[in-house]
Design a protein around this motif. Sequence first.
Motif, short mmCIF file in Angstrom:
data_model
loop_
_atom_site.label_atom_id
_atom_site.label_comp_id
_atom_site.label_asym_id
_atom_site.label_seq_id
_atom_site.Cartn_x
_atom_site.Cartn_y
_atom_site.Cartn_z
N ILE A 253 0.86 -1.18 0.00
CA ILE A 253 0.00 0.00 0.00
C ILE A 253 0.90 1.23 0.00
N TRP A 254 0.64 2.12 -0.93
CA TRP A 254 1.39 3.38 -1.02
C TRP A 254 0.40 4.53 -0.86
N LEU A 255 0.79 5.51 -0.09
CA LEU A 255 -0.07 6.67 0.16
C LEU A 255 0.80 7.92 0.15
N THR A 261 2.12 17.73 7.36
CA THR A 261 1.54 17.54 8.69
C THR A 261 0.62 16.34 8.71
N GLN A 262 -0.20 16.21 7.67
CA GLN A 262 -1.10 15.06 7.59
C GLN A 262 -0.31 13.75 7.49
N VAL A 263 0.75 13.78 6.69
CA VAL A 263 1.57 12.57 6.53
C VAL A 263 2.17 12.14 7.87
N ILE A 266 -0.49 10.57 10.16
CA ILE A 266 -0.84 9.21 9.74
C ILE A 266 0.29 8.24 10.06
N ARG A 267 1.53 8.71 9.85
CA ARG A 267 2.69 7.85 10.15
C ARG A 267 2.74 7.51 11.65
N GLU A 268 2.49 8.50 12.50
CA GLU A 268 2.49 8.24 13.95
C GLU A 268 1.38 7.27 14.34
N THR A 269 0.22 7.42 13.71
CA THR A 269 -0.89 6.51 14.01
C THR A 269 -0.56 5.08 13.60
N LEU A 270 0.02 4.91 12.43
CA LEU A 270 0.39 3.57 11.98
C LEU A 270 1.43 2.94 12.90
N ARG A 271 2.37 3.73 13.36
CA ARG A 271 3.36 3.20 14.30
C ARG A 271 2.70 2.80 15.62
N PRO A 277 5.65 2.44 8.68
CA PRO A 277 5.36 3.14 7.42
C PRO A 277 6.58 3.77 6.75
N GLY A 278 7.76 3.65 7.34
CA GLY A 278 8.95 4.24 6.75
C GLY A 278 9.07 5.72 7.05
N ASN A 279 10.11 6.34 6.50
CA ASN A 279 10.39 7.75 6.78
C ASN A 279 10.52 8.59 5.52
N GLY A 280 10.08 8.11 4.39
CA GLY A 280 10.21 8.85 3.14
C GLY A 280 9.16 9.94 3.00
N LYS A 281 9.01 10.42 1.77
CA LYS A 281 8.02 11.46 1.51
C LYS A 281 6.60 10.96 1.72
#
Length: 356
Positions: A253-255, A261-263, A266-271, A277-281
Amino acid sequence: MIKLYVEEKQSVKKICNILGISKPQLYRLLRKYNIPRSRVPKRPKINNELKALLEGLRRSVNISKREKVELDKKLFARILEYNCPITMIAEYIGVSRKTLMRRLIDYEFIKFTEENSNNTSRLKKPRARFKGSEEEKAYIIGLAHDFNLRGESPYTLSLKLTTTHPELIKLVLSIFKPYNPRIYRRRDGDVAVHFEVDPSYSFALTIPKEKYIKNLQWALENYPYQVLSGLIDADGCITMYKDRRDERVYWGIWLYLKDRTQVELIRETLRRLGYNPGNGKGIRLSHHQTTRLLKHLKLRHREKIAYQKVILSSLPREKKYKWHKKFRGLIKRKVANGKNSPPTPPPFYPKINYNI
């Protein structure tokens, strides 16, 4: 008929329903008895007293783009006693007719009833409020991260979505069906969907940004999978690929979102939910994490539902990959047909077999 039309001043439609005749028949009767069709009162002559009242009302108006236009209620009431048309008052004091109609309702000079519906027909009337559950609200917050605000009034919010994907358009049309959304094609080939909703949908507005971020934080804390479902339906990508090194089939899944800020939220929630979710763009989930996440998502985008069913099925990986290649070809042809055809349902939404 004369009593209904002249004395009681009933509408043409209501008179036709009462008498059981058509509009042309009613108009013929009016001509027969020399009754004028127009019942609009003539504009009163502006004498010195009325002119002074209009001038006083004009001076009392504060016209600002950011503030609500307020009128002197007593002066407004006195001017209405002269039977001045609303259009005439609006022209004199320099505001729109719709603004005056709203003030008439705010000051309780008129109400929305069948009797005066003709006088307020051009005013945007209140629409049904949002009555969905909090889970539905969280899903719409995720889906609406790319909506644009076209206009705002005390009674409606005018929203717009621009996309090239037919299935996303169908999804938005189904969710906002009670509000009669309109679609049209832009010159660049994209399709825009316009819909006017009640202000209770303000939680879906991305402007101002701070307010939307607060709503997104609330939704991610309480209903993370519903928000993720909306985000993936709107902008996510569920795909399959074959690794060149071991020739095995994987999926992910790619998003990708524009707002950083939104990214990060979402990244914090997935963690927090146990994903990496990785640390890229953007946000990218690996093969096993994608399988795990798809078990919790309640997707509504038909193409992504098809991927969800195939990935979670017990089919061999090679068969899943063959299905993916065939399915991608169908989707590409469908989107290409959508760009080159008018936005009408039959050619714009060709049928695709979404079954495994």
